[in-house]
Design a protein around this motif. Structure first.
Motif, PDB file in Angstrom:
ATOM      1  N   GLU A  96     103.328  33.695  20.829  1.00  0.00           N
ATOM      2  CA  GLU A  96     102.641  34.420  21.886  1.00  0.00           C
ATOM      3  C   GLU A  96     102.430  33.395  22.979  1.00  0.00           C
ATOM      4  O   GLU A  96     101.904  32.305  22.725  1.00  0.00           O
ATOM      5  N   ALA A  97     102.885  33.744  24.173  1.00  0.00           N
ATOM      6  CA  ALA A  97     102.794  32.796  25.280  1.00  0.00           C
ATOM      7  C   ALA A  97     102.495  33.542  26.569  1.00  0.00           C
ATOM      8  O   ALA A  97     102.686  34.755  26.662  1.00  0.00           O
ATOM      9  N   GLU A  98     102.044  32.781  27.511  1.00  0.00           N
ATOM     10  CA  GLU A  98     101.864  33.310  28.855  1.00  0.00           C
ATOM     11  C   GLU A  98     102.938  32.639  29.694  1.00  0.00           C
ATOM     12  O   GLU A  98     102.938  31.417  29.857  1.00  0.00           O
ATOM     13  N   ILE A  99     103.899  33.436  30.160  1.00  0.00           N
ATOM     14  CA  ILE A  99     105.011  32.907  30.941  1.00  0.00           C
ATOM     15  C   ILE A  99     104.843  33.380  32.377  1.00  0.00           C
ATOM     16  O   ILE A  99     104.826  34.586  32.638  1.00  0.00           O
ATOM     17  N   ALA A 100     104.712  32.436  33.282  1.00  0.00           N
ATOM     18  CA  ALA A 100     104.510  32.755  34.699  1.00  0.00           C
ATOM     19  C   ALA A 100     103.364  33.751  34.863  1.00  0.00           C
ATOM     20  O   ALA A 100     103.447  34.703  35.636  1.00  0.00           O
ATOM     21  N   GLY A 101     102.312  33.570  34.070  1.00  0.00           N
ATOM     22  CA  GLY A 101     101.124  34.404  34.180  1.00  0.00           C
ATOM     23  C   GLY A 101     101.170  35.719  33.431  1.00  0.00           C
ATOM     24  O   GLY A 101     100.213  36.479  33.471  1.00  0.00           O
ATOM     25  N   PRO A 131     116.718  28.397  28.332  1.00  0.00           N
ATOM     26  CA  PRO A 131     115.863  27.412  29.013  1.00  0.00           C
ATOM     27  C   PRO A 131     114.434  27.406  28.489  1.00  0.00           C
ATOM     28  O   PRO A 131     113.868  26.346  28.223  1.00  0.00           O
ATOM     29  N   MET A 132     113.841  28.595  28.296  1.00  0.00           N
ATOM     30  CA  MET A 132     112.468  28.650  27.795  1.00  0.00           C
ATOM     31  C   MET A 132     112.405  28.180  26.349  1.00  0.00           C
ATOM     32  O   MET A 132     111.535  27.401  25.982  1.00  0.00           O
ATOM     33  N   GLY A 133     113.330  28.677  25.509  1.00  0.00           N
ATOM     34  CA  GLY A 133     113.338  28.297  24.099  1.00  0.00           C
ATOM     35  C   GLY A 133     113.470  26.795  23.913  1.00  0.00           C
ATOM     36  O   GLY A 133     112.750  26.189  23.117  1.00  0.00           O
ATOM     37  N   ALA A 134     114.399  26.202  24.646  1.00  0.00           N
ATOM     38  CA  ALA A 134     114.604  24.749  24.545  1.00  0.00           C
ATOM     39  C   ALA A 134     113.367  23.992  25.020  1.00  0.00           C
ATOM     40  O   ALA A 134     113.019  22.954  24.457  1.00  0.00           O
ATOM     41  N   ALA A 135     112.697  24.517  26.043  1.00  0.00           N
ATOM     42  CA  ALA A 135     111.524  23.830  26.592  1.00  0.00           C
ATOM     43  C   ALA A 135     110.340  23.844  25.634  1.00  0.00           C
ATOM     44  O   ALA A 135     109.623  22.851  25.508  1.00  0.00           O
ATOM     45  N   GLU A 144     101.046  23.484  27.492  1.00  0.00           N
ATOM     46  CA  GLU A 144     101.761  24.110  28.597  1.00  0.00           C
ATOM     47  C   GLU A 144     103.029  23.326  28.848  1.00  0.00           C
ATOM     48  O   GLU A 144     103.024  22.093  28.799  1.00  0.00           O
ATOM     49  N   VAL A 145     104.111  24.064  29.100  1.00  0.00           N
ATOM     50  CA  VAL A 145     105.408  23.440  29.321  1.00  0.00           C
ATOM     51  C   VAL A 145     106.012  24.039  30.586  1.00  0.00           C
ATOM     52  O   VAL A 145     105.963  25.249  30.790  1.00  0.00           O
ATOM     53  N   THR A 146     106.588  23.202  31.419  1.00  0.00           N
ATOM     54  CA  THR A 146     107.281  23.677  32.612  1.00  0.00           C
ATOM     55  C   THR A 146     108.777  23.578  32.350  1.00  0.00           C
ATOM     56  O   THR A 146     109.257  22.585  31.806  1.00  0.00           O
ATOM     57  N   ASN A 153     114.040  28.601  39.607  1.00  0.00           N
ATOM     58  CA  ASN A 153     112.588  28.490  39.766  1.00  0.00           C
ATOM     59  C   ASN A 153     111.978  27.761  38.579  1.00  0.00           C
ATOM     60  O   ASN A 153     112.417  27.925  37.451  1.00  0.00           O
ATOM     61  N   ASP A 154     110.948  26.978  38.858  1.00  0.00           N
ATOM     62  CA  ASP A 154     110.188  26.345  37.791  1.00  0.00           C
ATOM     63  C   ASP A 154     109.147  27.332  37.293  1.00  0.00           C
ATOM     64  O   ASP A 154     108.426  27.950  38.091  1.00  0.00           O
ATOM     65  N   LEU A 155     109.081  27.500  35.974  1.00  0.00           N
ATOM     66  CA  LEU A 155     108.117  28.401  35.359  1.00  0.00           C
ATOM     67  C   LEU A 155     107.255  27.624  34.379  1.00  0.00           C
ATOM     68  O   LEU A 155     107.711  26.651  33.774  1.00  0.00           O
ATOM     69  N   VAL A 156     106.028  28.093  34.205  1.00  0.00           N
ATOM     70  CA  VAL A 156     105.106  27.476  33.254  1.00  0.00           C
ATOM     71  C   VAL A 156     104.928  28.423  32.077  1.00  0.00           C
ATOM     72  O   VAL A 156     104.674  29.614  32.256  1.00  0.00           O
ATOM     73  N   ALA A 157     105.084  27.859  30.878  1.00  0.00           N
ATOM     74  CA  ALA A 157     104.847  28.611  29.650  1.00  0.00           C
ATOM     75  C   ALA A 157     103.650  27.991  28.955  1.00  0.00           C
ATOM     76  O   ALA A 157     103.673  26.800  28.620  1.00  0.00           O
TER      77      ALA A 157
END
Length: 167
Positions: A96-101, A131-135, A144-146, A153-157
């Motif tokens: 469960e994550a918050e991705i880009a809010g 990209p998200m999975g690898a990050a 938190e991971v960018t 675009n850079d996203l924060v998870a």
């Protein structure tokens, strides 16, 4: 759980057994049923305008493709128990994550495992190679991971929770 050794999909024993059962059905009784439908339609005469014949042949093609997909998946699968519940993102974990809010809940693993999810599951699967999975791989609950999305675009998870998949 570390990355899979042979790059096959990670499956629980239960998921493997469900897929094996599906493969046995598709390659046995169901395959024979389609052959019988094709033969019955062929006996009706002119095949150019025989909708039943063409529908059965289409179904046969779809069935053979699914058999091939399942065979490959099962031959290359890494079967094992769910990863340990230590809060670290790994293959086979529900995140469960918050991705880009925005809140998201997903299973981290090969896209091939989507077909192993129980019917009616709304759980999405993200590859550890995305990209998200690898990050997020190897990071812990609360971190938190960018990462860079495919559009640049850079996203924060923000990782909210990490639990082993129980399917």
């Amino acid at each position: 759980m570390a990355a899979t050794e042979n790059n096959g999909a990670w499956l629980t024993q239960d998921a493997y057994d469900r897929l094996k059962e599906e493969l046995d059905h598709l390659s046995g009784p169901y395959r024979q049923e389609i052959v019988e439908r094709i033969a019955a339609a062929r006996d009706e005469g002119d095949l150019r305008e025989n909708g039943g014949y063409h529908a059965a042949r289409d179904e046969q093609g779809k069935n053979e493709a699914r058999i091939k997909q399942l065979t490959h998946l099962l031959e290359n699968a890494n079967v094992g128990e769910a990863p340990s519940d230590d809060g670290v993102v790994a293959l086979g974990m529900v995140i469960e994550a918050e991705i880009a809010g925005r809140p998201m809940k997903f299973l981290l693993g090969s896209r091939e495992v989507e077909s192993t999810l129980p019917e009616g599951s709304d759980l999405k699967v993200f590859s550890e190679k995305s990209p998200m999975g690898a990050a997020i791989l190897g990071h812990k609950q609360g971190e938190e991971v960018t990462y860079q999305a495919p559009n640049g675009n850079d996203l924060v998870a923000k990782i909210i929770s990490v639990t082993p998949f129980q399917g």
